[in-house]
Scaffold this motif. Structure first.
Motif, PDB file in Angstrom:
ATOM      1  N   GLY A 155      14.056 -10.861  -3.794  1.00 19.30           N
ATOM      2  CA  GLY A 155      13.748  -9.849  -2.789  1.00 19.30           C
ATOM      3  C   GLY A 155      12.537  -8.994  -3.095  1.00 19.30           C
ATOM      4  O   GLY A 155      11.856  -8.523  -2.181  1.00 19.30           O
ATOM      5  N   TRP A 156      12.244  -8.792  -4.400  1.00 18.38           N
ATOM      6  CA  TRP A 156      11.119  -7.949  -4.773  1.00 18.38           C
ATOM      7  C   TRP A 156       9.803  -8.725  -4.899  1.00 18.38           C
ATOM      8  O   TRP A 156       8.753  -8.118  -5.165  1.00 18.38           O
ATOM      9  N   SER A 157       9.852 -10.027  -4.718  1.00 22.31           N
ATOM     10  CA  SER A 157       8.657 -10.844  -4.986  1.00 22.31           C
ATOM     11  C   SER A 157       7.448 -10.419  -4.163  1.00 22.31           C
ATOM     12  O   SER A 157       6.326 -10.341  -4.675  1.00 22.31           O
ATOM     13  N   SER A 158       7.654 -10.111  -2.904  1.00 19.44           N
ATOM     14  CA  SER A 158       6.517  -9.837  -2.025  1.00 19.44           C
ATOM     15  C   SER A 158       6.013  -8.403  -2.107  1.00 19.44           C
ATOM     16  O   SER A 158       4.875  -8.122  -1.731  1.00 19.44           O
ATOM     17  N   VAL A 159       6.841  -7.466  -2.601  1.00 17.77           N
ATOM     18  CA  VAL A 159       6.436  -6.057  -2.574  1.00 17.77           C
ATOM     19  C   VAL A 159       6.298  -5.427  -3.964  1.00 17.77           C
ATOM     20  O   VAL A 159       5.796  -4.307  -4.082  1.00 17.77           O
ATOM     21  N   SER A 160       6.728  -6.119  -5.012  1.00 12.77           N
ATOM     22  CA  SER A 160       6.621  -5.518  -6.350  1.00 12.77           C
ATOM     23  C   SER A 160       5.172  -5.213  -6.763  1.00 12.77           C
ATOM     24  O   SER A 160       4.956  -4.260  -7.524  1.00 12.77           O
ATOM     25  N   PRO A 161       4.154  -5.965  -6.287  1.00 11.61           N
ATOM     26  CA  PRO A 161       2.780  -5.567  -6.634  1.00 11.61           C
ATOM     27  C   PRO A 161       2.425  -4.157  -6.181  1.00 11.61           C
ATOM     28  O   PRO A 161       1.575  -3.504  -6.793  1.00 11.61           O
ATOM     29  N   LEU A 162       3.065  -3.680  -5.124  1.00 17.25           N
ATOM     30  CA  LEU A 162       2.800  -2.318  -4.656  1.00 17.25           C
ATOM     31  C   LEU A 162       3.169  -1.294  -5.720  1.00 17.25           C
ATOM     32  O   LEU A 162       2.455  -0.316  -5.937  1.00 17.25           O
ATOM     33  N   ARG A 163       4.296  -1.523  -6.386  1.00 23.94           N
ATOM     34  CA  ARG A 163       4.718  -0.590  -7.432  1.00 23.94           C
ATOM     35  C   ARG A 163       3.689  -0.560  -8.552  1.00 23.94           C
ATOM     36  O   ARG A 163       3.353   0.514  -9.078  1.00 23.94           O
ATOM     37  N   GLN A 164       3.168  -1.733  -8.933  1.00 28.13           N
ATOM     38  CA  GLN A 164       2.168  -1.783  -9.997  1.00 28.13           C
ATOM     39  C   GLN A 164       0.895  -1.042  -9.594  1.00 28.13           C
ATOM     40  O   GLN A 164       0.289  -0.318 -10.395  1.00 28.13           O
ATOM     41  N   LEU A 165       0.503  -1.203  -8.340  1.00 24.65           N
ATOM     42  CA  LEU A 165      -0.693  -0.513  -7.849  1.00 24.65           C
ATOM     43  C   LEU A 165      -0.482   0.999  -7.847  1.00 24.65           C
ATOM     44  O   LEU A 165      -1.377   1.769  -8.233  1.00 24.65           O
ATOM     45  N   LEU A 166       0.696   1.443  -7.442  1.00 19.57           N
ATOM     46  CA  LEU A 166       0.996   2.879  -7.406  1.00 19.57           C
ATOM     47  C   LEU A 166       0.950   3.498  -8.794  1.00 19.57           C
ATOM     48  O   LEU A 166       0.323   4.534  -9.008  1.00 19.57           O
ATOM     49  N   ILE A 167       1.613   2.859  -9.755  1.00 22.70           N
ATOM     50  CA  ILE A 167       1.673   3.456 -11.091  1.00 22.70           C
ATOM     51  C   ILE A 167       0.324   3.365 -11.798  1.00 22.70           C
ATOM     52  O   ILE A 167      -0.056   4.261 -12.556  1.00 22.70           O
ATOM     53  N   SER A 168      -0.447   2.302 -11.527  1.00 22.44           N
ATOM     54  CA  SER A 168      -1.787   2.197 -12.124  1.00 22.44           C
ATOM     55  C   SER A 168      -2.688   3.306 -11.611  1.00 22.44           C
ATOM     56  O   SER A 168      -3.450   3.915 -12.366  1.00 22.44           O
ATOM     57  N   SER A 169      -2.595   3.590 -10.317  1.00 22.98           N
ATOM     58  CA  SER A 169      -3.391   4.657  -9.731  1.00 22.98           C
ATOM     59  C   SER A 169      -2.956   6.022 -10.263  1.00 22.98           C
ATOM     60  O   SER A 169      -3.784   6.873 -10.605  1.00 22.98           O
ATOM     61  N   ASN A 211       7.868   3.161   4.531  1.00 25.59           N
ATOM     62  CA  ASN A 211       9.168   3.766   4.235  1.00 25.59           C
ATOM     63  C   ASN A 211       9.134   4.497   2.897  1.00 25.59           C
ATOM     64  O   ASN A 211       9.684   5.592   2.746  1.00 25.59           O
ATOM     65  N   LEU A 212       8.502   3.889   1.912  1.00 26.08           N
ATOM     66  CA  LEU A 212       8.418   4.485   0.579  1.00 26.08           C
ATOM     67  C   LEU A 212       7.715   5.832   0.620  1.00 26.08           C
ATOM     68  O   LEU A 212       8.151   6.795  -0.014  1.00 26.08           O
ATOM     69  N   SER A 213       6.616   5.920   1.351  1.00 31.63           N
ATOM     70  CA  SER A 213       5.805   7.136   1.345  1.00 31.63           C
ATOM     71  C   SER A 213       6.529   8.322   1.969  1.00 31.63           C
ATOM     72  O   SER A 213       6.122   9.477   1.761  1.00 31.63           O
ATOM     73  N   LYS A 214       7.605   8.075   2.713  1.00 34.97           N
ATOM     74  CA  LYS A 214       8.365   9.155   3.344  1.00 34.97           C
ATOM     75  C   LYS A 214       9.475   9.695   2.443  1.00 34.97           C
ATOM     76  O   LYS A 214      10.073  10.729   2.763  1.00 34.97           O
ATOM     77  N   ARG A 215       9.762   8.998   1.342  1.00 36.28           N
ATOM     78  CA  ARG A 215      10.874   9.402   0.476  1.00 36.28           C
ATOM     79  C   ARG A 215      10.520  10.643  -0.339  1.00 36.28           C
ATOM     80  O   ARG A 215       9.339  10.934  -0.570  1.00 36.28           O
ATOM     81  N   SER A 216      11.571  11.345  -0.811  1.00 37.76           N
ATOM     82  CA  SER A 216      11.329  12.540  -1.627  1.00 37.76           C
ATOM     83  C   SER A 216      10.625  12.135  -2.916  1.00 37.76           C
ATOM     84  O   SER A 216      10.852  11.058  -3.466  1.00 37.76           O
ATOM     85  N   ARG A 217       9.753  13.030  -3.393  1.00 41.94           N
ATOM     86  CA  ARG A 217       8.979  12.722  -4.597  1.00 41.94           C
ATOM     87  C   ARG A 217       9.887  12.651  -5.830  1.00 41.94           C
ATOM     88  O   ARG A 217       9.586  11.910  -6.772  1.00 41.94           O
ATOM     89  N   ASN A 218      10.984  13.392  -5.853  1.00 40.42           N
ATOM     90  CA  ASN A 218      11.919  13.287  -6.981  1.00 40.42           C
ATOM     91  C   ASN A 218      12.514  11.886  -7.065  1.00 40.42           C
ATOM     92  O   ASN A 218      12.651  11.315  -8.148  1.00 40.42           O
ATOM     93  N   TYR A 219      12.852  11.319  -5.902  1.00 43.09           N
ATOM     94  CA  TYR A 219      13.373   9.950  -5.877  1.00 43.09           C
ATOM     95  C   TYR A 219      12.302   8.955  -6.310  1.00 43.09           C
ATOM     96  O   TYR A 219      12.551   8.079  -7.146  1.00 43.09           O
ATOM     97  N   LEU A 220      11.098   9.089  -5.773  1.00 44.81           N
ATOM     98  CA  LEU A 220      10.032   8.138  -6.085  1.00 44.81           C
ATOM     99  C   LEU A 220       9.655   8.165  -7.558  1.00 44.81           C
ATOM    100  O   LEU A 220       9.362   7.119  -8.147  1.00 44.81           O
ATOM    101  N   ALA A 221       9.677   9.347  -8.158  1.00 44.17           N
ATOM    102  CA  ALA A 221       9.291   9.461  -9.571  1.00 44.17           C
ATOM    103  C   ALA A 221      10.171   8.585 -10.436  1.00 44.17           C
ATOM    104  O   ALA A 221       9.687   7.860 -11.321  1.00 44.17           O
ATOM    105  N   HIS A 222      11.478   8.634 -10.214  1.00 42.73           N
ATOM    106  CA  HIS A 222      12.414   7.885 -11.057  1.00 42.73           C
ATOM    107  C   HIS A 222      12.545   6.422 -10.619  1.00 42.73           C
ATOM    108  O   HIS A 222      12.911   5.566 -11.432  1.00 42.73           O
TER     109      HIS A 222
END
Length: 505
Positions: A155-169, A211-222
């Motif tokens: 399930g994460w195959s198509s969207v996991s690169p987004l997480r890598q891009l976010l944390i790298s930035s 959808n991710l960008s609308k979530r609370s920052r406390n949730y996104l951090a963890h």
């Protein structure tokens, strides 16, 4: 950004509740799969690893005064807040430990019937995963149960690169964690607006990012900004836990165990031909493109003969956990939208709206019994998966008293928090979610504060709160007062009677 063992440490996690961690909930899953449930009446021990704010543990300790609960988290603020809530609620059967997974061996802990970890396994490194497996091997009783959730593939195959891009930035910035996250989200949003190939050729990634960008920052951090973040195949986790001498039992998610709600007839026939359990679960994950798993393991738990486990399930009682008028005759499942047969579901729902019932008790009603055991059992499973009902129990006097104290403490603690919160129900031995208006009206009911309209509208005026209608913020004071009056009517006629039946009020 401050990280301990790679995990975000300078921002607290959200106050999350996870019903799958509950002892009676896990027992019901065991019974559904033909395994002997653990005996809870004579006392039991429960450990939650990575408990976060400790809300789940406090709620389950409240509902199960016969149990002994331990919860562990490395975050000082989490543990102190959880301890304070337990103190205010008068809980004497729960212990919160501030410790890392590497410290588990030095803690003076008992042996456990239940060990749970939610939102932990995919977010820590291999060394800490080994600490957890070793802890389970040493501290889980024979016949004990383990719950573990994790991000999974494919399930994460198509969207996991987004997480890598976010944390790298984010890691390129020197600002506070919240500012780093906002900068990273803004940067990825720029790429999306440019329709770069990753987004144009992968439409699901764009929807996921929105959808991710609308979530609370406390949730996104963890969730996304830890150093370690690994999605697993089901078989990987089974291999990881093999040294702990535990074996996979089933998913702790009701719908994941009901093939008729997840797969087409052709897919069901394919799965029936797969004998290897790990391969079967993996094929299931590919069939629905599973992104998150909730797995239940046991240490030598005995499987019952078919006639043995059908009896307790037929006697298991269920309670309606939403107002009757809010139950629609449709629900969404992996196979698509299901439409309920009103001739069967209406009388079942009406019976459950009056009092909790077992399938045996429903079968004593002629208007229901004519459909037969199999269809009634299936109807109950559908309502369970749709979130309309939950397994219910007859609470002890201690449980009634304990939940009353806890809920009052929670109402006071969250009186000015406009986010939805959970209160404890001794009947379903779990948490019930209420919004701010509902909690304010319940607090007014329990404290005899006078006119509820004046009480809540006074809070709104004093703190500048505005209500929502159809997900839109009401802008004028007159609109807010009209909406408040409407919500009070609904609360009095449907919500409050339900909360009283569930032991929340």
């Amino acid at each position: 950004m401050t990280r301990l063992d790679g995990y975000v440490a300078d921002m607290e996690y959200v106050h999350n509740f996870c019903r799958e961690l509950g002892p009676s909930f896990l027992n019901f899953v065991l019974a559904m799969q033909g395994f002997e449930p653990l005996s809870l009446d004579r006392g039991f021990s429960h450990c939650d690893l990575g408990c976060g704010q400790g809300l789940s543990t406090n709620i389950f300790a409240t509902c199960h005064p016969e149990g002994r609960f331990h919860a562990i988290d490395f975050n000082h603020a989490h543990i102190m807040g959880a301890r304070e809530l337990a103190r205010k609620a008068g809980l004497e059967n729960v212990w919160f430990w501030q410790a890392s997974f590497g410290d588990l061996g030095s803690l003076d802990l008992p042996y456990f019937d239940f060990i749970t970890l939610h939102g932990v396994y995919s977010w820590i490194d291999s060394t800490n995963r080994k600490h957890i497996v070793d802890f389970i091997r040493r501290k889980l009783k024979a016949g004990g149960v383990v719950y573990v959730s994790y991000n999974c593939l494919p399930g994460w195959s198509s969207v996991s690169p987004l997480r890598q891009l976010l944390i790298s930035s984010a890691d390129m910035q020197s600002d506070s964690l919240e500012e780093q996250m906002n900068t990273a989200i803004e940067f990825v949003g720029q790429l999306k607006s440019m329709n770069v190939a990753y987004f144009s050729q992968n439409p699901s990634a764009g929807n996921f990012f929105d959808n991710l960008s609308k979530r609370s920052r406390n949730y996104l951090a963890h969730e996304y900004f830890n150093e370690h973040w690994v999605p697993f195949y089901h078989g990987d986790v089974v291999k990881d836990f093999a040294p702990a001498e535990i074996s996979f039992v089933a998913s702790a998610s009701f719908v994941d165990n009901l093939d008729f709600l997840r797969f087409s007839l052709e897919e069901q026939q394919l799965l029936q031909g797969i004998e290897n359990s790990v391969l079967k679960e993996t094929v299931k994950d590919f069939t629905v493109n599973q992104q998150f798993r909730r797995d239940l393991f046991s240490k030598g738990r005995r499987r019952q003969a078919q006639t043995d486990h059908q009896l307790p399930l037929s006697r298991c009682r269920f309670a309606l956990v939403v107002p009757r008028e809010k139950v629609t005759m449709t629900a969404s499942f992996p196979r698509g939208e299901a439409h309920f047969d009103p001739e069967l579901f209406e009388p079942v729902l009406n019976a459950l709206a009056e009092q909790q019932c077992s399938m045996d008790e429903l079968m004593r009603k002629p208007v229901i019994a004519r459909f037969g055991n199999e269809r009634i059992d299936q109807a109950l499973m559908v309502l369970l998966c749709a979130g309309y009902i939950l397994p219910a129990a007859e609470p002890s006097p201690q449980a009634w008293a304990s939940t009353r104290l806890f809920n009052y403490a929670m109402l006071e603690r969250t009186a000015l928090n406009t986010e939805s919160q959970y209160l404890a129900s001794p009947v379903v031995q779990s948490g019930i979610q209420l919004d701010w208006v509902q909690r304010s009206l319940l607090l007014c009911e329990l404290t005899d504060c006078g006119d509820p309209f004046s009480f809540v509208s006074g809070l709104m005026r004093e703190h500048g709160y505005a209500l929502l209608r159809d997900d839109a913020v009401l802008l004028t004071w007159e609109e807010n007062l009209q909406e408040l009056a409407r919500q009070i009517r609904i609360f009095r006629t449907s919500q409050l009677p339900l909360l009283k039946r569930l032991g929340v009020a």
